[in-house]
Motif scaffolding. Structure first.
Motif, PDB file in Angstrom:
ATOM      1  N   ARG A 188     -14.489 -28.396 -38.116  1.00  0.00           N
ATOM      2  CA  ARG A 188     -15.325 -28.134 -36.952  1.00  0.00           C
ATOM      3  C   ARG A 188     -15.204 -29.290 -35.971  1.00  0.00           C
ATOM      4  O   ARG A 188     -15.039 -30.454 -36.368  1.00  0.00           O
ATOM      5  N   ARG A 189     -15.282 -28.955 -34.692  1.00  0.00           N
ATOM      6  CA  ARG A 189     -15.361 -29.998 -33.683  1.00  0.00           C
ATOM      7  C   ARG A 189     -16.667 -30.763 -33.821  1.00  0.00           C
ATOM      8  O   ARG A 189     -17.655 -30.255 -34.346  1.00  0.00           O
ATOM      9  N   GLY A 190     -16.679 -31.997 -33.339  1.00  0.00           N
ATOM     10  CA  GLY A 190     -17.907 -32.752 -33.291  1.00  0.00           C
ATOM     11  C   GLY A 190     -18.774 -32.292 -32.132  1.00  0.00           C
ATOM     12  O   GLY A 190     -18.311 -31.618 -31.198  1.00  0.00           O
ATOM     13  N   GLY A 346     -18.980 -23.378 -33.076  1.00  0.00           N
ATOM     14  CA  GLY A 346     -19.981 -24.436 -33.053  1.00  0.00           C
ATOM     15  C   GLY A 346     -20.006 -25.227 -34.341  1.00  0.00           C
ATOM     16  O   GLY A 346     -19.044 -25.226 -35.116  1.00  0.00           O
ATOM     17  N   THR A 347     -21.124 -25.901 -34.572  1.00  0.00           N
ATOM     18  CA  THR A 347     -21.272 -26.674 -35.798  1.00  0.00           C
ATOM     19  C   THR A 347     -21.891 -25.808 -36.886  1.00  0.00           C
ATOM     20  O   THR A 347     -22.442 -24.740 -36.629  1.00  0.00           O
ATOM     21  N   ALA A 350     -21.481 -27.197 -42.885  1.00  0.00           N
ATOM     22  CA  ALA A 350     -20.277 -27.771 -43.496  1.00  0.00           C
ATOM     23  C   ALA A 350     -20.086 -29.220 -43.077  1.00  0.00           C
ATOM     24  O   ALA A 350     -19.463 -30.009 -43.796  1.00  0.00           O
ATOM     25  N   ARG A 351     -20.639 -29.600 -41.931  1.00  0.00           N
ATOM     26  CA  ARG A 351     -20.488 -30.977 -41.454  1.00  0.00           C
ATOM     27  C   ARG A 351     -21.189 -31.970 -42.378  1.00  0.00           C
ATOM     28  O   ARG A 351     -20.828 -33.160 -42.397  1.00  0.00           O
ATOM     29  N   PHE A 352     -22.178 -31.517 -43.132  1.00  0.00           N
ATOM     30  CA  PHE A 352     -22.831 -32.384 -44.102  1.00  0.00           C
ATOM     31  C   PHE A 352     -22.100 -32.355 -45.452  1.00  0.00           C
ATOM     32  O   PHE A 352     -21.990 -33.374 -46.135  1.00  0.00           O
TER      33      PHE A 352
END
Length: 406
Positions: A188-190, A346-347, A350-352
């Motif tokens: 994912r993009r930031g 979007g976010t 998964a970013r965590f």
């Protein structure tokens, strides 16, 4: 181990979940319904309530089947966005009505449907193969659609503090644009947000020489933020993109020049940047634009300040060939499609999870998520369950061989 027919039927499971009005941060009975599905399959289930000052308490769920590795996590959320104008819905948003082969309800796609399909896939897997040669866990939050403070991050911390470790994770978000099998999200993009405030001098609109209109400066600075582009993209990511999302002067009077003007912005950025390097680039743009353009001739440079959001989301990319290959192969076998590996959108939570193990995302078709009459085709529920089952078979076969060789 055998399963009851209802636990193998994703439509029945989804109907139970949709009928729980779990609008963030309310649990609404959804986690209780999920626990009632997982316990008969042999999962140990624990409920975790997370708290933080200034935010609502959030109930979460962690369940595990098996006590040793390899360990696969399925992650998702039972909370849903508000229904909007309920009168506009063709069927009650928490009714799970079926019409013309479609099930209607808030969360049908995002993402109670994905959870129902994974539960059904596990039920079919254990009925066919017995207990997996490793462990399966469900990490389910009630705070994905909200601020994501008392959800997945704290549930992960809680699990790690108890010794939980994972070898891979699958998030069941709706990833497919048009049809099941279109797309796997492998990163994912930031995301970085900020508020820009330009200070002027309030005054009468008929006497502008006695005032300084901050709107002039805000237009100048926001233009500098959006142009030129920050980059042209990378091999794995789209170009970074900044959008101004709100503009406000807090001024109810048409004949008064305001004292200040504010704009909020968000930028989705690729792997050329970190949050810190991007902040520095943004400040550099603002400094140059402010110095170059005073609000009026012979005035001082534009006076501004910027405030950043506290929790920027980092960019990430999953490079686990084994995880991606297992899922891609399962999708191709069941749907006949070769999925695109994508980092768009979007976010997500998964970013965590990416800080703990490799993670990919694959779920339903996302065309109706967050909309009035959110709905899912019953055939898609069956197909996704088949994909998840094929993935479980491939992943445990490959991971089991790897662990045995080690």
């Amino acid at each position: 181990m055998t399963s009851t027919p209802s636990l193998s039927d994703p439509a029945d499971l989804l109907a139970r979940l949709i009928r729980c009005p779990s609008v963030t941060p309310a649990e609404g009975g959804a986690l209780s319904a999920l626990a009632a599905m997982l316990s008969p399959l042999g999962f140990s289930v624990e409920r975790v309530t997370a708290r933080e000052d200034g935010t609502p308490d959030v109930e979460n769920l962690y369940a595990r089947l098996g006590n040793d590795g390899p360990h696969l996590m399925f992650a998702g959320h039972t909370d849903v966005v508000p229904v909007g104008d309920e009168a506009q819905w063709t069927h009650p948003p928490f009714g799970a009505a079926v019409a013309d082969g479609m099930m209607y309800g808030r969360g049908a796609v995002d993402m109670k449907g994905g959870i129902a399909c994974f539960v059904a896939a596990v039920a079919r897997y254990t009925a066919r193969h017995g207990a997996p040669s490793g462990s399966i866990s469900f990490l389910i939050t009630g705070d994905e659609e909200g601020p994501a403070i008392n959800g997945t991050p704290k549930l992960l911390d809680w699990a790690v503090s108890r010794g939980e470790r994972w070898d891979a994770a699958l998030v069941g978000e709706p990833t497919n644009p048009q049809a099941l099998g279109d797309m796997i999200k492998i990163g994912r993009r930031g995301s970085l947000s900020g508020t820009l405030t330009v200070h002027g001098i309030q005054g009468h609109a008929a006497y502008p020489h006695l005032a300084d209109n901050p709107v002039r400066g805000l237009l100048l600075l926001t233009t500098a933020l959006m142009d030129p582009p920050f980059d042209a993209g990378t091999s794995d990511f789209q170009p970074s993109n900044l959008e101004v999302t709100t503009v406000d002067v807090g001024n109810p009077a048409v004949n008064v020049i305001p004292a200040r003007a504010t704009a909020r912005f968000n930028i989705r950025f690729n792997d050329r940047w970190s949050a810190d390097s991007l902040k520095a680039a943004i400040v550099d743009r603002l400094e140059k634009a402010a110095a170059a353009g005073p609000l009026r001739p012979d005035r001082d440079p534009v006076r501004y300040e910027i405030a950043w959001t506290e929790r920027p989301s980092p960019v990430f990319l999953t490079r686990s060939n084994q995880l991606i290959a297992s899922l891609s192969s399962a999708i191709a076998a069941v749907t006949g499609r070769e999925p695109t590996l994508s980092t768009t959108g979007g976010t997500s939570d998964a970013r965590f999870i990416k800080d703990h193990c490799p993670v990919v995302e694959f779920g339903l078709v996302g065309q109706t998520m967050h909309m009035v009459d959110e709905r899912v085709a019953l055939s898609d529920l069956e197909t996704l369950t088949g994909v998840y089952l094929a993935f479980l078979e491939r992943w445990f076969d490959q991971e089991g061989s790897t662990h045995a060789a080690a």
